[in-house]
Design a protein around this motif. Structure first.
Motif, PDB file in Angstrom:
ATOM      1  N   LEU A  31       0.821  -1.206   0.000  1.00  0.00           N
ATOM      2  CA  LEU A  31       0.000   0.000   0.000  1.00  0.00           C
ATOM      3  C   LEU A  31       0.858   1.260   0.000  1.00  0.00           C
ATOM      4  CD1 LEU A  31      -2.767  -1.081   2.543  1.00  0.00           C
ATOM      5  CD2 LEU A  31      -3.057  -0.708   0.090  1.00  0.00           C
ATOM      6  N   ASN A  32       1.926   1.254   0.781  1.00  0.00           N
ATOM      7  CA  ASN A  32       2.805   2.410   0.841  1.00  0.00           C
ATOM      8  C   ASN A  32       3.461   2.685  -0.516  1.00  0.00           C
ATOM      9  OD1 ASN A  32       4.101   4.479   2.567  1.00  0.00           O
ATOM     10  ND2 ASN A  32       5.967   3.374   2.041  1.00  0.00           N
ATOM     11  N   ASN A  33       3.892   1.602  -1.209  1.00  0.00           N
ATOM     12  CA  ASN A  33       4.470   1.765  -2.538  1.00  0.00           C
ATOM     13  C   ASN A  33       3.449   2.327  -3.527  1.00  0.00           C
ATOM     14  OD1 ASN A  33       6.950   0.841  -1.721  1.00  0.00           O
ATOM     15  ND2 ASN A  33       6.805  -1.149  -2.726  1.00  0.00           N
ATOM     16  N   ALA A  34       2.217   1.843  -3.454  1.00  0.00           N
ATOM     17  CA  ALA A  34       1.180   2.334  -4.356  1.00  0.00           C
ATOM     18  C   ALA A  34       0.949   3.826  -4.146  1.00  0.00           C
ATOM     19  CB  ALA A  34      -0.120   1.558  -4.127  1.00  0.00           C
ATOM     20  N   GLY A  93      -4.580  10.453  -8.502  1.00  0.00           N
ATOM     21  CA  GLY A  93      -4.634   9.100  -9.042  1.00  0.00           C
ATOM     22  C   GLY A  93      -5.609   8.208  -8.296  1.00  0.00           C
ATOM     23  N   GLU A  94      -5.553   6.910  -8.577  1.00  0.00           N
ATOM     24  CA  GLU A  94      -6.471   5.957  -7.955  1.00  0.00           C
ATOM     25  C   GLU A  94      -5.707   4.727  -7.455  1.00  0.00           C
ATOM     26  OE1 GLU A  94      -9.553   4.852 -10.643  1.00  0.00           O
ATOM     27  OE2 GLU A  94     -10.148   6.919 -11.106  1.00  0.00           O
ATOM     28  N   ILE A  95      -6.179   4.197  -6.337  1.00  0.00           N
ATOM     29  CA  ILE A  95      -5.656   2.941  -5.786  1.00  0.00           C
ATOM     30  C   ILE A  95      -6.841   2.046  -5.454  1.00  0.00           C
ATOM     31  CG2 ILE A  95      -4.431   1.853  -3.855  1.00  0.00           C
ATOM     32  CD1 ILE A  95      -2.684   4.323  -3.662  1.00  0.00           C
ATOM     33  N   THR A  96      -6.766   0.799  -5.890  1.00  0.00           N
ATOM     34  CA  THR A  96      -7.845  -0.156  -5.636  1.00  0.00           C
ATOM     35  C   THR A  96      -7.271  -1.413  -5.002  1.00  0.00           C
ATOM     36  OG1 THR A  96      -9.064   0.645  -7.560  1.00  0.00           O
ATOM     37  CG2 THR A  96      -9.712  -1.493  -6.665  1.00  0.00           C
ATOM     38  N   VAL A  97      -7.915  -1.894  -3.936  1.00  0.00           N
ATOM     39  CA  VAL A  97      -7.510  -3.131  -3.266  1.00  0.00           C
ATOM     40  C   VAL A  97      -8.685  -4.095  -3.298  1.00  0.00           C
ATOM     41  CG1 VAL A  97      -6.629  -4.180  -1.153  1.00  0.00           C
ATOM     42  CG2 VAL A  97      -5.970  -1.844  -1.741  1.00  0.00           C
ATOM     43  N   THR A  98      -8.437  -5.319  -3.752  1.00  0.00           N
ATOM     44  CA  THR A  98      -9.488  -6.335  -3.761  1.00  0.00           C
ATOM     45  C   THR A  98      -8.980  -7.601  -3.076  1.00  0.00           C
ATOM     46  OG1 THR A  98      -8.828  -7.258  -5.909  1.00  0.00           O
ATOM     47  CG2 THR A  98     -10.421  -5.451  -5.925  1.00  0.00           C
ATOM     48  N   VAL A 131      -5.151 -11.375  -3.172  1.00  0.00           N
ATOM     49  CA  VAL A 131      -5.193  -9.957  -2.809  1.00  0.00           C
ATOM     50  C   VAL A 131      -4.495  -9.170  -3.909  1.00  0.00           C
ATOM     51  CG1 VAL A 131      -4.557  -8.214  -1.116  1.00  0.00           C
ATOM     52  CG2 VAL A 131      -5.137 -10.528  -0.354  1.00  0.00           C
ATOM     53  N   ARG A 132      -5.216  -8.181  -4.462  1.00  0.00           N
ATOM     54  CA  ARG A 132      -4.652  -7.356  -5.534  1.00  0.00           C
ATOM     55  C   ARG A 132      -4.602  -5.896  -5.105  1.00  0.00           C
ATOM     56  NH1 ARG A 132      -7.629 -11.340  -7.962  1.00  0.00           N
ATOM     57  NH2 ARG A 132      -6.560 -12.534  -9.591  1.00  0.00           N
ATOM     58  N   VAL A 133      -3.436  -5.298  -5.275  1.00  0.00           N
ATOM     59  CA  VAL A 133      -3.249  -3.874  -4.996  1.00  0.00           C
ATOM     60  C   VAL A 133      -2.898  -3.203  -6.320  1.00  0.00           C
ATOM     61  CG1 VAL A 133      -1.948  -2.138  -3.706  1.00  0.00           C
ATOM     62  CG2 VAL A 133      -2.441  -4.366  -2.662  1.00  0.00           C
ATOM     63  N   SER A 134      -3.820  -2.388  -6.826  1.00  0.00           N
ATOM     64  CA  SER A 134      -3.642  -1.741  -8.134  1.00  0.00           C
ATOM     65  C   SER A 134      -3.560  -0.232  -7.972  1.00  0.00           C
ATOM     66  CB  SER A 134      -4.808  -2.085  -9.069  1.00  0.00           C
ATOM     67  OG  SER A 134      -4.927  -3.487  -9.240  1.00  0.00           O
ATOM     68  N   ASP A 135      -2.772   0.414  -8.833  1.00  0.00           N
ATOM     69  CA  ASP A 135      -2.664   1.875  -8.799  1.00  0.00           C
ATOM     70  C   ASP A 135      -2.563   2.419 -10.214  1.00  0.00           C
ATOM     71  OD1 ASP A 135       0.211   2.240  -9.681  1.00  0.00           O
ATOM     72  OD2 ASP A 135       0.579   1.056  -7.886  1.00  0.00           O
ATOM     73  N   THR A 136      -2.730   3.700 -10.341  1.00  0.00           N
ATOM     74  CA  THR A 136      -2.586   4.386 -11.628  1.00  0.00           C
ATOM     75  C   THR A 136      -1.322   5.237 -11.598  1.00  0.00           C
ATOM     76  OG1 THR A 136      -3.970   6.221 -10.843  1.00  0.00           O
ATOM     77  CG2 THR A 136      -5.067   4.432 -12.024  1.00  0.00           C
ATOM     78  N   GLY A 137      -0.268   4.672 -11.026  1.00  0.00           N
ATOM     79  CA  GLY A 137       0.968   5.414 -10.844  1.00  0.00           C
ATOM     80  C   GLY A 137       1.894   5.386 -12.037  1.00  0.00           C
ATOM     81  N   HIS A 187       2.035  -7.045 -12.536  1.00  0.00           N
ATOM     82  CA  HIS A 187       1.742  -6.680 -13.922  1.00  0.00           C
ATOM     83  C   HIS A 187       1.728  -5.161 -13.973  1.00  0.00           C
ATOM     84  CE1 HIS A 187       0.051  -6.631 -17.945  1.00  0.00           C
ATOM     85  NE2 HIS A 187      -0.875  -5.784 -17.512  1.00  0.00           N
ATOM     86  N   SER A 188       2.527  -4.594 -14.861  1.00  0.00           N
ATOM     87  CA  SER A 188       2.668  -3.146 -14.882  1.00  0.00           C
ATOM     88  C   SER A 188       2.890  -2.637 -16.295  1.00  0.00           C
ATOM     89  CB  SER A 188       3.835  -2.724 -13.987  1.00  0.00           C
ATOM     90  OG  SER A 188       3.951  -1.317 -13.915  1.00  0.00           O
ATOM     91  N   VAL A 189       2.452  -1.414 -16.523  1.00  0.00           N
ATOM     92  CA  VAL A 189       2.677  -0.714 -17.783  1.00  0.00           C
ATOM     93  C   VAL A 189       3.242   0.652 -17.442  1.00  0.00           C
ATOM     94  CG1 VAL A 189       1.649   0.210 -19.893  1.00  0.00           C
ATOM     95  CG2 VAL A 189       0.789  -1.935 -18.911  1.00  0.00           C
ATOM     96  N   ALA A 190       4.347   0.998 -18.050  1.00  0.00           N
ATOM     97  CA  ALA A 190       4.983   2.284 -17.765  1.00  0.00           C
ATOM     98  C   ALA A 190       4.012   3.438 -17.996  1.00  0.00           C
ATOM     99  CB  ALA A 190       6.227   2.450 -18.628  1.00  0.00           C
ATOM    100  N   ASP A 191       3.954   4.354 -17.028  1.00  0.00           N
ATOM    101  CA  ASP A 191       3.116   5.556 -17.065  1.00  0.00           C
ATOM    102  C   ASP A 191       1.623   5.257 -16.977  1.00  0.00           C
ATOM    103  OD1 ASP A 191       5.412   7.198 -17.386  1.00  0.00           O
ATOM    104  OD2 ASP A 191       5.399   6.813 -19.556  1.00  0.00           O
ATOM    105  N   GLN A 192       1.257   4.015 -16.681  1.00  0.00           N
ATOM    106  CA  GLN A 192      -0.162   3.679 -16.558  1.00  0.00           C
ATOM    107  C   GLN A 192      -0.518   3.075 -15.196  1.00  0.00           C
ATOM    108  OE1 GLN A 192      -1.969   1.544 -19.817  1.00  0.00           O
ATOM    109  NE2 GLN A 192      -0.603   2.495 -21.339  1.00  0.00           N
ATOM    110  N   GLY A 193       0.454   2.413 -14.550  1.00  0.00           N
ATOM    111  CA  GLY A 193       0.161   1.858 -13.239  1.00  0.00           C
ATOM    112  C   GLY A 193       0.626   0.431 -13.080  1.00  0.00           C
TER     113      GLY A 193
END
Length: 332
Positions: free
Chosen positions: A228-231, A239-244, A254-260, A308-314
């Motif tokens: 969570l701290n990294n996100a 931006g947005e952070i979603t935890v499921t 457990v998924r921690v997603s961000d738009t970072g 799973h990550s995409v540069a400039d998208q999260g």
């Protein structure tokens, strides 16, 4: 002991022969004597062979222990050649493996951390020397003092993280396991960090199914706080952070997603490596140990973590854990 065992076997065989032939041995006396002598000889030879193999096994074990005592932790014994001592050989090999692992970790810690510790120590030393200059302005003095404070804080964090990772890598079983509500733990971690994402005006959302997990709460808390701290750290303002959290077929996901800022493919391949820092980390935003610690904790739980990550998208980090009592035996 072997001689006594041989005698017992011999007497038993003779008694069986006696019962087989009956009480009248007059006509069969030569056969009886011959049978006795042959049986006694066979048992004696067998006892001698067993004694020889036992001495060989003990000699191998003794030589192995001497090698361990001399610091050679690579020596291994072949359980298939140990006969009744196979379990002892296996225990010896486990001991050697553990000692070799500890030695490797110690050398690895010294080799890797020495370089990482050098940078903040050099900075502290350099700016402390500058503070000794008599013609410093008050603004420069405050700036140098702040740099020393930041670097010393970074040094303390690096030491704590390096020691924690070394401790976890040396362990195979972590005690103090107990069942608890994993969804509630993740919720509490999010609340604890709420001030950080609120200051950056990040939209935070969570969908958490009820999930029971058996583990060490304090150690697992480190996993969620780090992710969570990294996100929060790598997600820009607005931006947005979603935890499921979902549960299916005995598995917790457990998924921690961000738009970072996301990561390129090279960073994703090494993100769980010790002391690895991507472009953002090299700008002073990380220590290169947080995700390595998370990876080791999840590994001890018999679970897995992927990114799973995409540069400039999260980025999306997914942690998979065995639910409830079906966890791995070494889970913290």
């Amino acid at each position: 002991m072997l001689i006594a065992l041989s005698a017992v076997i011999t007497i038993t065989i003779v008694q069986l022969i006696y019962l087989k032939m009956g009480s009248d041995l007059a006509l069969e006396k030569p056969l009886f004597i011959l049978t006795f002598l042959v049986t006694a000889g066979v048992v004696g030879v067998a006892a001698g062979a067993v004694n020889y193999r036992l001495n060989q096994n003990l000699s191998r074990l003794t030589r192995g222990l001497e090698a361990i005592a001399d610091g050679d932790f690579s020596v291994r014994l072949d359980p298939s050649k140990a006969g009744p001592m196979s379990s002892t050989y296996e225990d010896f090999n486990k001991m050697g493996k553990e000692l070799q692992s500890i030695q490797t970790l110690r050398e690895d810690f010294i080799n890797n951390s020495s370089h990482e510790f050098k940078t903040p120590i050099t900075a502290v030393q350099g700016f402390a020397e500058l503070l000794q200059e008599p013609d410093l302005t008050e603004e420069d003095r405050r700036q140098y003092t702040q740099i020393i404070l930041n670097e010393s804080t970074r040094l303390a964090s690096l030491a704590d993280s390096a020691l924690l990772l070394t401790h976890l890598e040396a362990q195979q079983v972590i005690p103090d396991q107990a069942p608890y509500a994993l969804d509630e733990q993740i919720k509490q971690c999010a609340i604890l960090l709420s001030g950080q994402w609120e200051r950056k005006h990040i939209a935070f959302s969570a969908e958490l199914e009820e999930a029971s997990f058996v583990g060490n709460q304090e150690v697992m808390r480190h996993v969620w706080l780090t992710l969570l701290n990294n996100a929060i750290k790598y997600t820009p303002e607005g931006g947005e952070i979603t935890v499921t959290l979902t549960v299916s077929a005995g598995e917790i996901a457990v998924r921690v997603s961000d738009t970072g800022i996301g990561m390129d493919e090279e960073t994703q391949r090494h993100v769980f490596d010790k002391y690895y820092q991507g472009p953002a980390g090299k700008k002073g935003q990380g220590l290169g140990l947080g995700l390595a610690i998370v990876h080791r904790i999840v590994e001890l739980c018999g679970g897995s973590i992927e990114v799973h990550s995409v540069a400039d998208q999260g980025s999306t980090f997914t942690v998979r854990l065995p639910e409830g009592a079906e966890k791995g035996p070494s889970c913290p």
